[in-house]
Design a protein around this motif. Sequence first.
Motif, PDB file in Angstrom:
ATOM      1  N   ILE A 123      63.947   7.408  61.409  1.00  0.00           N
ATOM      2  CA  ILE A 123      64.591   8.531  60.718  1.00  0.00           C
ATOM      3  C   ILE A 123      63.544   9.389  60.000  1.00  0.00           C
ATOM      4  CG2 ILE A 123      66.025   9.088  58.703  1.00  0.00           C
ATOM      5  CD1 ILE A 123      67.829   8.493  60.910  1.00  0.00           C
ATOM      6  N   LYS A 124      62.627   8.747  59.301  1.00  0.00           N
ATOM      7  CA  LYS A 124      61.571   9.485  58.592  1.00  0.00           C
ATOM      8  C   LYS A 124      60.752  10.336  59.561  1.00  0.00           C
ATOM      9  CE  LYS A 124      60.627   6.161  54.832  1.00  0.00           C
ATOM     10  NZ  LYS A 124      59.590   5.201  54.355  1.00  0.00           N
ATOM     11  N   THR A 125      60.380   9.727  60.686  1.00  0.00           N
ATOM     12  CA  THR A 125      59.572  10.444  61.675  1.00  0.00           C
ATOM     13  C   THR A 125      60.298  11.676  62.181  1.00  0.00           C
ATOM     14  OG1 THR A 125      58.496   8.386  62.381  1.00  0.00           O
ATOM     15  CG2 THR A 125      58.397  10.239  63.898  1.00  0.00           C
ATOM     16  N   ARG A 126      61.580  11.522  62.492  1.00  0.00           N
ATOM     17  CA  ARG A 126      62.325  12.628  63.079  1.00  0.00           C
ATOM     18  C   ARG A 126      62.656  13.705  62.050  1.00  0.00           C
ATOM     19  NH1 ARG A 126      64.924  11.040  68.050  1.00  0.00           N
ATOM     20  NH2 ARG A 126      66.304  12.812  67.834  1.00  0.00           N
ATOM     21  N   GLN A 134      54.217  15.585  68.404  1.00  0.00           N
ATOM     22  CA  GLN A 134      54.064  15.191  67.008  1.00  0.00           C
ATOM     23  C   GLN A 134      52.608  14.866  66.684  1.00  0.00           C
ATOM     24  OE1 GLN A 134      56.024  15.775  64.592  1.00  0.00           O
ATOM     25  NE2 GLN A 134      57.537  14.163  64.349  1.00  0.00           N
ATOM     26  N   VAL A 135      51.930  14.206  67.613  1.00  0.00           N
ATOM     27  CA  VAL A 135      50.511  13.895  67.424  1.00  0.00           C
ATOM     28  C   VAL A 135      49.710  15.179  67.283  1.00  0.00           C
ATOM     29  CG1 VAL A 135      48.466  13.038  68.654  1.00  0.00           C
ATOM     30  CG2 VAL A 135      50.522  11.626  68.518  1.00  0.00           C
ATOM     31  N   ILE A 136      50.001  16.161  68.125  1.00  0.00           N
ATOM     32  CA  ILE A 136      49.307  17.444  68.039  1.00  0.00           C
ATOM     33  C   ILE A 136      49.579  18.123  66.701  1.00  0.00           C
ATOM     34  CG2 ILE A 136      49.305  19.795  68.973  1.00  0.00           C
ATOM     35  CD1 ILE A 136      49.619  18.532  71.764  1.00  0.00           C
ATOM     36  N   ARG A 137      50.821  18.112  66.293  1.00  0.00           N
ATOM     37  CA  ARG A 137      51.189  18.728  65.012  1.00  0.00           C
ATOM     38  C   ARG A 137      50.447  18.063  63.856  1.00  0.00           C
ATOM     39  NH1 ARG A 137      56.318  20.991  62.449  1.00  0.00           N
ATOM     40  NH2 ARG A 137      56.104  20.442  60.263  1.00  0.00           N
ATOM     41  N   HIS A 185      40.057  12.326  69.516  1.00  0.00           N
ATOM     42  CA  HIS A 185      40.316  13.040  68.262  1.00  0.00           C
ATOM     43  C   HIS A 185      41.789  12.973  67.854  1.00  0.00           C
ATOM     44  CE1 HIS A 185      41.164  16.073  71.377  1.00  0.00           C
ATOM     45  NE2 HIS A 185      41.895  16.717  70.487  1.00  0.00           N
ATOM     46  N   LEU A 186      42.652  12.573  68.793  1.00  0.00           N
ATOM     47  CA  LEU A 186      44.079  12.450  68.487  1.00  0.00           C
ATOM     48  C   LEU A 186      44.514  11.001  68.265  1.00  0.00           C
ATOM     49  CD1 LEU A 186      45.591  14.984  71.066  1.00  0.00           C
ATOM     50  CD2 LEU A 186      45.097  15.373  68.648  1.00  0.00           C
ATOM     51  N   ALA A 187      43.632  10.063  68.571  1.00  0.00           N
ATOM     52  CA  ALA A 187      43.994   8.641  68.507  1.00  0.00           C
ATOM     53  C   ALA A 187      44.494   8.187  67.135  1.00  0.00           C
ATOM     54  CB  ALA A 187      42.818   7.782  68.953  1.00  0.00           C
ATOM     55  N   PRO A 188      43.934   8.666  66.015  1.00  0.00           N
ATOM     56  CA  PRO A 188      44.414   8.187  64.708  1.00  0.00           C
ATOM     57  C   PRO A 188      45.875   8.518  64.407  1.00  0.00           C
ATOM     58  CG  PRO A 188      42.275   9.271  64.490  1.00  0.00           C
ATOM     59  CD  PRO A 188      42.779   9.578  65.869  1.00  0.00           C
ATOM     60  N   PHE A 189      46.464   9.422  65.175  1.00  0.00           N
ATOM     61  CA  PHE A 189      47.811   9.889  64.864  1.00  0.00           C
ATOM     62  C   PHE A 189      48.895   9.234  65.717  1.00  0.00           C
ATOM     63  CE2 PHE A 189      44.598  13.292  64.561  1.00  0.00           C
ATOM     64  CZ  PHE A 189      44.527  13.383  63.177  1.00  0.00           C
ATOM     65  N   LEU A 204      57.171 -10.185  58.675  1.00  0.00           N
ATOM     66  CA  LEU A 204      57.460 -11.572  58.310  1.00  0.00           C
ATOM     67  C   LEU A 204      56.499 -12.120  57.264  1.00  0.00           C
ATOM     68  CD1 LEU A 204      58.349 -13.047  61.804  1.00  0.00           C
ATOM     69  CD2 LEU A 204      59.831 -12.099  60.067  1.00  0.00           C
ATOM     70  N   THR A 205      55.550 -11.305  56.828  1.00  0.00           N
ATOM     71  CA  THR A 205      54.568 -11.794  55.856  1.00  0.00           C
ATOM     72  C   THR A 205      54.610 -11.033  54.544  1.00  0.00           C
ATOM     73  OG1 THR A 205      52.839 -10.287  56.630  1.00  0.00           O
ATOM     74  CG2 THR A 205      53.021 -12.422  57.753  1.00  0.00           C
ATOM     75  N   GLY A 206      55.258  -9.873  54.541  1.00  0.00           N
ATOM     76  CA  GLY A 206      55.276  -9.061  53.332  1.00  0.00           C
ATOM     77  C   GLY A 206      53.998  -8.292  53.117  1.00  0.00           C
ATOM     78  N   GLU A 207      53.172  -8.192  54.157  1.00  0.00           N
ATOM     79  CA  GLU A 207      51.876  -7.518  54.028  1.00  0.00           C
ATOM     80  C   GLU A 207      51.840  -6.276  54.908  1.00  0.00           C
ATOM     81  OE1 GLU A 207      49.182 -10.545  55.157  1.00  0.00           O
ATOM     82  OE2 GLU A 207      49.473 -11.720  53.324  1.00  0.00           O
ATOM     83  N   GLN A 208      52.878  -5.494  54.841  1.00  0.00           N
ATOM     84  CA  GLN A 208      52.956  -4.312  55.689  1.00  0.00           C
ATOM     85  C   GLN A 208      51.900  -3.288  55.311  1.00  0.00           C
ATOM     86  OE1 GLN A 208      56.936  -2.768  56.201  1.00  0.00           O
ATOM     87  NE2 GLN A 208      57.795  -4.726  55.574  1.00  0.00           N
ATOM     88  N   GLY A 209      51.228  -2.809  56.352  1.00  0.00           N
ATOM     89  CA  GLY A 209      50.260  -1.748  56.148  1.00  0.00           C
ATOM     90  C   GLY A 209      50.854  -0.435  56.610  1.00  0.00           C
ATOM     91  N   GLN A 210      50.103   0.625  56.475  1.00  0.00           N
ATOM     92  CA  GLN A 210      50.556   1.924  56.973  1.00  0.00           C
ATOM     93  C   GLN A 210      49.331   2.710  57.401  1.00  0.00           C
ATOM     94  OE1 GLN A 210      53.727   3.002  57.263  1.00  0.00           O
ATOM     95  NE2 GLN A 210      53.083   4.898  58.216  1.00  0.00           N
ATOM     96  N   TRP A 211      49.279   3.066  58.664  1.00  0.00           N
ATOM     97  CA  TRP A 211      48.165   3.872  59.120  1.00  0.00           C
ATOM     98  C   TRP A 211      48.208   5.197  58.374  1.00  0.00           C
ATOM     99  CZ3 TRP A 211      48.261   3.344  65.185  1.00  0.00           C
ATOM    100  CH2 TRP A 211      48.150   1.998  65.517  1.00  0.00           C
ATOM    101  N   GLN A 212      47.088   5.626  57.903  1.00  0.00           N
ATOM    102  CA  GLN A 212      47.054   6.789  57.020  1.00  0.00           C
ATOM    103  C   GLN A 212      47.557   8.059  57.704  1.00  0.00           C
ATOM    104  OE1 GLN A 212      43.240   7.484  55.288  1.00  0.00           O
ATOM    105  NE2 GLN A 212      43.901   9.275  54.140  1.00  0.00           N
ATOM    106  N   ASP A 213      47.182   8.249  58.960  1.00  0.00           N
ATOM    107  CA  ASP A 213      47.477   9.514  59.624  1.00  0.00           C
ATOM    108  C   ASP A 213      48.549   9.423  60.703  1.00  0.00           C
ATOM    109  OD1 ASP A 213      45.515  10.936  58.149  1.00  0.00           O
ATOM    110  OD2 ASP A 213      43.961  10.123  59.461  1.00  0.00           O
ATOM    111  N   THR A 214      49.122   8.253  60.895  1.00  0.00           N
ATOM    112  CA  THR A 214      50.072   8.086  61.989  1.00  0.00           C
ATOM    113  C   THR A 214      51.271   9.021  61.859  1.00  0.00           C
ATOM    114  OG1 THR A 214      51.546   6.500  63.057  1.00  0.00           O
ATOM    115  CG2 THR A 214      51.221   6.251  60.713  1.00  0.00           C
ATOM    116  N   ILE A 215      51.868   9.333  63.008  1.00  0.00           N
ATOM    117  CA  ILE A 215      53.095  10.142  62.995  1.00  0.00           C
ATOM    118  C   ILE A 215      54.301   9.297  62.617  1.00  0.00           C
ATOM    119  CG2 ILE A 215      52.206  11.783  64.689  1.00  0.00           C
ATOM    120  CD1 ILE A 215      53.959  10.345  66.791  1.00  0.00           C
TER     121      ILE A 215
END
Length: 979
Positions: free
Chosen positions: A196-199, A590-593, A738-742, A753-764
């Motif tokens: 939902i957030k992504t869209r 979305q990656v391009i944007r 150059h688009l891979a980080p997104f 299952l571990t409570g250690e969720q990360g978040q890629w900084q630039d991901t879409i």
Amino acid sequence: MVNLEITPTEPASTTVLAATDSFVNRHIGPNRQEIAQMLSILGLSTLDELVDKTVPAAIRLERKLNLPPAQSEYAALTQLKSIASKNKVYRSYIGMGYYDCITPPVIVRNILENPGWYTAYTPYQAEIAQGRLEALLNFQTMIIELTGLEIANASLLDEGTAAAEAMSMSYGLCKNKNAHAFFVSSGCHPQTIEVIKTRAYPLGIEIIIGDHHNFDFETPIFGALLQYPATDGTIYNYREFITKAHQAGALVTVAADLLSLALLTPPGEFGADIAVGSAQRFGVPMGYGGPHAAYFATKDAYKRQIPGRIIGVSKDAQGKPALRLALQTREQHIRRDKATSNICTAQVLLAVMAAMYAVYHGPQGIKQIATRVHQLTVILATGLKHLKYSIESEPFFDTLHVRVGEQKAKTMIETAQKHHINLRFLDDAAVGISLDETTTLQDVIQLWQIFAGQDELPFTVEEIAKSAKFEFPEALKRTSDYLTDPVFNKYHSETELLRYLHQLESKDLALNTSMIPLGSCTMKLNATAEMIPVTWPEFGKLHPFVPLSQGEGYQILFQQLETWLAQITGFDAISLQPNAGSQGEYAGLQVIRKYHETRGDKDRNICLIPESAHGTNPASAVMCGMKVVAVKCDKEGNIDLDDLRAKAEKHSQNLAAIMVTYPSTHGVFEEGIIDICNIIHQHGGQVYMDGANMNAQVGLCRPAEFGADVCHLNLHKTFCIPHGGGGPGMGPIGVKSHLAPFLPDVSLVLGQLTGEQGQWQDTIGAISAAPWGSASILVISWMYIAMMGAEGLTEATKVAILNANYIAKRLEPFYPVLYKGTSGLVAHECIIDLHPLKKRADIEVEDVAKRLMDFGFHAPTVSWPVMGTIMVEPTESESKEELDRFCEAMITIYEEAKAIEEGKIDPKNNPLKNAPHTAEVLICGEWNRPYSREVAAYPAPWTKQYKFWPAVGRIDNAYGDRNLVCSCEGMDAYKNPTP
């Protein structure tokens, strides 16, 4: 002594068994002699000469693909079995919308493993698709009755994307134009919230996540999403919230567990406007995330806004009830940048399985399954309370929120894993347990023992069962009937269901009947060896959010497949998450944007799209918050470079991207593709390549090398995942470095299952509900590439181009070929112009399409990308004999049109206008047509050897839209509809 041993890494061509054990020879239709004959007709000597004249020299690959040597079917299956064995199949009680289930063997063997079901195409030619249309009508009826709403579609991709589609639909319907916020209950599944957030982001929609009890409606909202039961298992009475939402002018979507609705009040009865969810637990394996059929139901008032496909009841030329795709079918090709969704397919095969699960069990069987799951959950909860644990999810259906004490959740989860059990991490002091159809009383006892920390329990099962309270509160109980149609109440023995499935299958034309020469859709062989691993439990029984250590085999498969796809395309990184071509388009844009935004170019929102593009292209661009600017095509069907330069210059400061299909949508390798890419790059834009026509590139050229920055790959086209009657599919994207980080995010699975969720900084963010999309069908593409190898894949591409040019050459004396390359050749598909038939004999494209059914063929793509034409793509899998049959059918149709022109056949009452001819029309009643029954039924010699009979005559599409009925009741009641 001759050594006949073949190792998995040994090229088959180096062994004495090469002639019989080479998969390449099984996949490619024409043999060497036939290839030589077809080349001779084209005036060519070799396939390489054909490639030299077809593919521009500037983009041709000068080296072989760096892929492992081709393996035999046996060797590839052996290697994949070894990889699969590295997956650890634990008992997963994680829930979150994914459950282990029991797929009835009769459904496994006769649908999932049956090419009569999985090799069919989207039912655009409804007269020869009545079987799967009826199965999908059953699915819609099942959803309508279980949800208590008035209309449902034929399925969507997964629960997360269905919820996002509901958000978009609510946004479009909201009358308060100052409302730009969407409320999402914190009780929704985490993966749904991520999608939902992504869209929402590119559309400027604000997402408010909170407790529905406390939301004050001070912020104007256009819609809300609630989970039923909530993700932690709690069942809430949402009536008060929904009333307030409606007073505020908002629509409410309820994401509901389908099995629970057998016992709980359905969403439509407590005020929901939309219901979404997954039909996975209706007999479809978890498969590490998919494919599964999502559902979408709503009120009749919104029938023209509902996304995806709707199956409707109409009538054929004889007044017989007949099914078809209704209303907004392929709305993207009509509305383009005005489309409200880019979804152009469904999860047909999985929706059929889910519907047949309901047919087989019937209402009593479904209720019994739901009741058993609930009662086991109540017994488990009662026992846990006796063990001094607190249950915080009451009332519940199948999921418990268990308070285990501060900082003890991880320890409890680790203890369970030692017993090969997965629990869900909720927080440091709580775990989740979700039971399912496969759970037994012994499983419950084992869970008690884990929570007790010992095998000896202080109670017996009988004691717990006596003290358990199984009743729901009155306000939550379901009182209405469901699955009342006869179809859900008569096929409960295997004999009856087997015959019903066979009857439906016999009404559908699939690849096991004849060629399906649809341009741009690439209906190639879906080899049995590729399909076998799909039903291996090592792949099918994994929950998508198990620890990565339990999915080691999948991770190896992903890594290898990503490496191979990167090698084939030239891209630096691959994301396997998009679970359809439409989602690949969306993800790529979305990656391009995101790339532009991180560079400070937030105003780059113009997307250039050729006029000939797939309709999903402009729809996807709009969904990404971009503005579409059309680029003209010249008379040869190529992108008009002058117009492109002018548009790129005009929008230089705001240019985000161009979407280009290669070879072009017109079936030609455009010579100017490098110039096209350079023009866009010169103005700061990125090049998105639609990979629909990748089947003409593999081994010959690589999109990343001639200028593409991102490309989606239709694995259900080029890489042999079957179309499944209109779904499933996969649409991974490849990008340059150059688009891979997104790329789409998979962090949810890494820490769920571990409570250690990360978040890629630039991901879409998340594109689909599962981290690797429809993971279980990736084995099909892995097998295809492993068995073909670099040389086989390249050979297949060459033969695909040969087959298309052979058809074009044979038909050219009768039908103009609309577009050709500079050497007078086409790519892997050709557009045949039928306008002369219209001018001379008043024969429409539809007449040709329906007459082809009498010859036993599915029509090519009709009236797209050019009205009044057909686009033919034979693929490399079809033999010369089959190509000749198709050409002879088309030539016979030409002669029939010529006879009309010459006055030898009545212009209104002729085989073309009356096609297709059913057995009933030919046999029953008086034959008063001015042509013989033989001409009608057996227009070609091969039809006397084997005849595929259309189940219904030509369908009245307009009538069906004027009198929309999209549930089973219409099949009988629709014969005499109320005016």
